[in-house]
Design a protein around this motif. Sequence first.
Motif, PDB file in Angstrom:
ATOM      1  N   LYS A   1     124.963 -18.997  32.799  1.00 18.39           N
ATOM      2  CA  LYS A   1     126.148 -19.186  31.956  1.00 18.39           C
ATOM      3  C   LYS A   1     127.175 -18.073  32.125  1.00 18.39           C
ATOM      4  O   LYS A   1     128.234 -18.119  31.519  1.00 18.39           O
ATOM      5  CB  LYS A   1     125.734 -19.262  30.474  1.00 18.39           C
ATOM      6  CG  LYS A   1     124.867 -20.436  30.122  1.00 18.39           C
ATOM      7  CD  LYS A   1     125.700 -21.675  30.046  1.00 18.39           C
ATOM      8  CE  LYS A   1     124.886 -22.859  29.567  1.00 18.39           C
ATOM      9  NZ  LYS A   1     125.700 -24.046  29.431  1.00 18.39           N
ATOM     10  N   CYS A   2     126.845 -17.058  32.902  1.00 16.35           N
ATOM     11  CA  CYS A   2     127.769 -15.935  33.102  1.00 16.35           C
ATOM     12  C   CYS A   2     127.720 -15.507  34.566  1.00 16.35           C
ATOM     13  O   CYS A   2     126.920 -16.018  35.342  1.00 16.35           O
ATOM     14  CB  CYS A   2     127.406 -14.758  32.180  1.00 16.35           C
ATOM     15  SG  CYS A   2     125.958 -13.812  32.726  1.00 16.35           S
ATOM     16  N   ASP A   3     128.553 -14.560  34.911  1.00 12.45           N
ATOM     17  CA  ASP A   3     128.566 -14.043  36.282  1.00 12.45           C
ATOM     18  C   ASP A   3     127.926 -12.658  36.367  1.00 12.45           C
ATOM     19  O   ASP A   3     128.304 -11.844  37.200  1.00 12.45           O
ATOM     20  CB  ASP A   3     130.011 -13.974  36.810  1.00 12.45           C
ATOM     21  CG  ASP A   3     130.605 -15.344  37.040  1.00 12.45           C
ATOM     22  OD1 ASP A   3     129.847 -16.257  37.422  1.00 12.45           O
ATOM     23  OD2 ASP A   3     131.821 -15.507  36.833  1.00 12.45           O
ATOM     24  N   GLY A   4     126.971 -12.392  35.488  1.00 15.85           N
ATOM     25  CA  GLY A   4     126.328 -11.087  35.474  1.00 15.85           C
ATOM     26  C   GLY A   4     126.991 -10.159  34.472  1.00 15.85           C
ATOM     27  O   GLY A   4     127.344  -9.031  34.805  1.00 15.85           O
ATOM     28  N   VAL A   5     127.128 -10.638  33.253  1.00 22.81           N
ATOM     29  CA  VAL A   5     127.769  -9.867  32.199  1.00 22.81           C
ATOM     30  C   VAL A   5     126.934  -8.627  31.855  1.00 22.81           C
ATOM     31  O   VAL A   5     125.713  -8.647  31.940  1.00 22.81           O
ATOM     32  CB  VAL A   5     128.012 -10.751  30.945  1.00 22.81           C
ATOM     33  CG1 VAL A   5     126.709 -11.158  30.285  1.00 22.81           C
ATOM     34  CG2 VAL A   5     128.904 -10.059  29.942  1.00 22.81           C
TER      35      VAL A   5
ATOM     36  N   THR B   1     122.656  -5.428  33.066  1.00 18.04           N
ATOM     37  CA  THR B   1     123.411  -6.566  33.603  1.00 18.04           C
ATOM     38  C   THR B   1     122.536  -7.809  33.673  1.00 18.04           C
ATOM     39  O   THR B   1     121.411  -7.761  34.192  1.00 18.04           O
ATOM     40  CB  THR B   1     123.942  -6.220  35.013  1.00 18.04           C
ATOM     41  OG1 THR B   1     124.709  -5.016  34.918  1.00 18.04           O
ATOM     42  CG2 THR B   1     124.805  -7.328  35.564  1.00 18.04           C
ATOM     43  N   CYS B   2     123.056  -8.914  33.190  1.00 15.76           N
ATOM     44  CA  CYS B   2     122.341 -10.191  33.211  1.00 15.76           C
ATOM     45  C   CYS B   2     122.010 -10.568  34.649  1.00 15.76           C
ATOM     46  O   CYS B   2     122.882 -10.626  35.519  1.00 15.76           O
ATOM     47  CB  CYS B   2     123.182 -11.286  32.547  1.00 15.76           C
ATOM     48  SG  CYS B   2     122.370 -12.898  32.557  1.00 15.76           S
ATOM     49  N   GLN B   3     120.737 -10.844  34.894  1.00 11.16           N
ATOM     50  CA  GLN B   3     120.260 -11.226  36.216  1.00 11.16           C
ATOM     51  C   GLN B   3     120.127 -12.741  36.379  1.00 11.16           C
ATOM     52  O   GLN B   3     119.997 -13.233  37.495  1.00 11.16           O
ATOM     53  CB  GLN B   3     118.890 -10.576  36.482  1.00 11.16           C
ATOM     54  CG  GLN B   3     118.874  -9.073  36.345  1.00 11.16           C
ATOM     55  CD  GLN B   3     119.775  -8.391  37.346  1.00 11.16           C
ATOM     56  OE1 GLN B   3     119.614  -8.570  38.556  1.00 11.16           O
ATOM     57  NE2 GLN B   3     120.740  -7.625  36.870  1.00 11.16           N
TER      58      GLN B   3
ATOM     59  N   CYS C   1     121.458 -12.252  29.436  1.00  7.99           N
ATOM     60  CA  CYS C   1     122.306 -12.386  28.256  1.00  7.99           C
ATOM     61  C   CYS C   1     121.736 -13.547  27.450  1.00  7.99           C
ATOM     62  O   CYS C   1     121.081 -14.437  28.007  1.00  7.99           O
ATOM     63  CB  CYS C   1     123.769 -12.604  28.641  1.00  7.99           C
ATOM     64  SG  CYS C   1     124.154 -14.211  29.343  1.00  7.99           S
TER      65      CYS C   1
ATOM     66  N   CYS D   1     122.485 -17.200  28.808  1.00  5.93           N
ATOM     67  CA  CYS D   1     121.765 -17.572  30.033  1.00  5.93           C
ATOM     68  C   CYS D   1     120.285 -17.808  29.757  1.00  5.93           C
ATOM     69  O   CYS D   1     119.702 -18.789  30.239  1.00  5.93           O
ATOM     70  CB  CYS D   1     121.930 -16.494  31.105  1.00  5.93           C
ATOM     71  SG  CYS D   1     123.566 -16.454  31.864  1.00  5.93           S
TER      72      CYS D   1
ATOM     73  N   LYS E   1     122.312 -15.348  35.337  1.00  2.00           N
ATOM     74  CA  LYS E   1     123.610 -15.852  35.821  1.00  2.00           C
ATOM     75  C   LYS E   1     123.706 -17.387  35.845  1.00  2.00           C
ATOM     76  O   LYS E   1     124.177 -17.971  36.812  1.00  2.00           O
ATOM     77  CB  LYS E   1     123.931 -15.284  37.196  1.00  2.00           C
ATOM     78  CG  LYS E   1     124.017 -13.767  37.214  1.00  2.00           C
ATOM     79  CD  LYS E   1     124.265 -13.246  38.613  1.00  2.00           C
ATOM     80  CE  LYS E   1     124.189 -11.717  38.616  1.00  2.00           C
ATOM     81  NZ  LYS E   1     124.248 -11.172  39.954  1.00  2.00           N
TER      82      LYS E   1
END
Length: 190
Positions: free
Chosen positions: A142-146, A136-138, A176, A179, A140
């Motif tokens: 550009k995303c909400d933790g994709v 999970t992307c930490q 990601c 991000c 965050k």
Amino acid sequence: MAKSVKRTLDTLAQVFPDKKPELERYNLVALYAVIAELQRAYAIADVLPQLRDWFLDFEARRRAQDVMDADTAEAEWVSYKEKISHSTDAQDSIRARLDFLMRDLLSSFPNLPLKDKQREFTHLQKMAIFRRDQQTCQVKIKCDGVRVVWDNWHCDHKDPWSKAGPTTVENGQVACPACNLSKGAQVPVA
């Protein structure tokens, strides 16, 4: 290579935004080598504003040594004067000037942090970070933790490598691509 040359020239432009009479051909080549060496091995972002003052002080001390006779002047300064007076473009002359300037600079900035020699995370480090962060992307930004897949993620330094952040599992995180690319060398906000 072109990127590193441009980065070094850009850094020189930051340090010296306006022309200084102390910037002569003989010392500009060595100063370029100093900045390149600093960028390669040290985290210098915090001292960039002070590098100009260090160099101007160095040149003032050099000029003070230049007016002394060879018996009174310090031996290292006499040797430096010889290197800037003769064959200024010779490789050994540039190396000697670089070494002298680096010794002087590191004496002025004794706590300048070294960058980790290893910039890239190893395969095992990446696996540990990927599992710990549960894919999970930490970051965050550009995303909400994709959730990411193994073939499409970046292993990111929490504290940027360029600012002496170590290449360790503890300092690594899943990001990601979107991000990580937008983060750059920003230090995370706690």
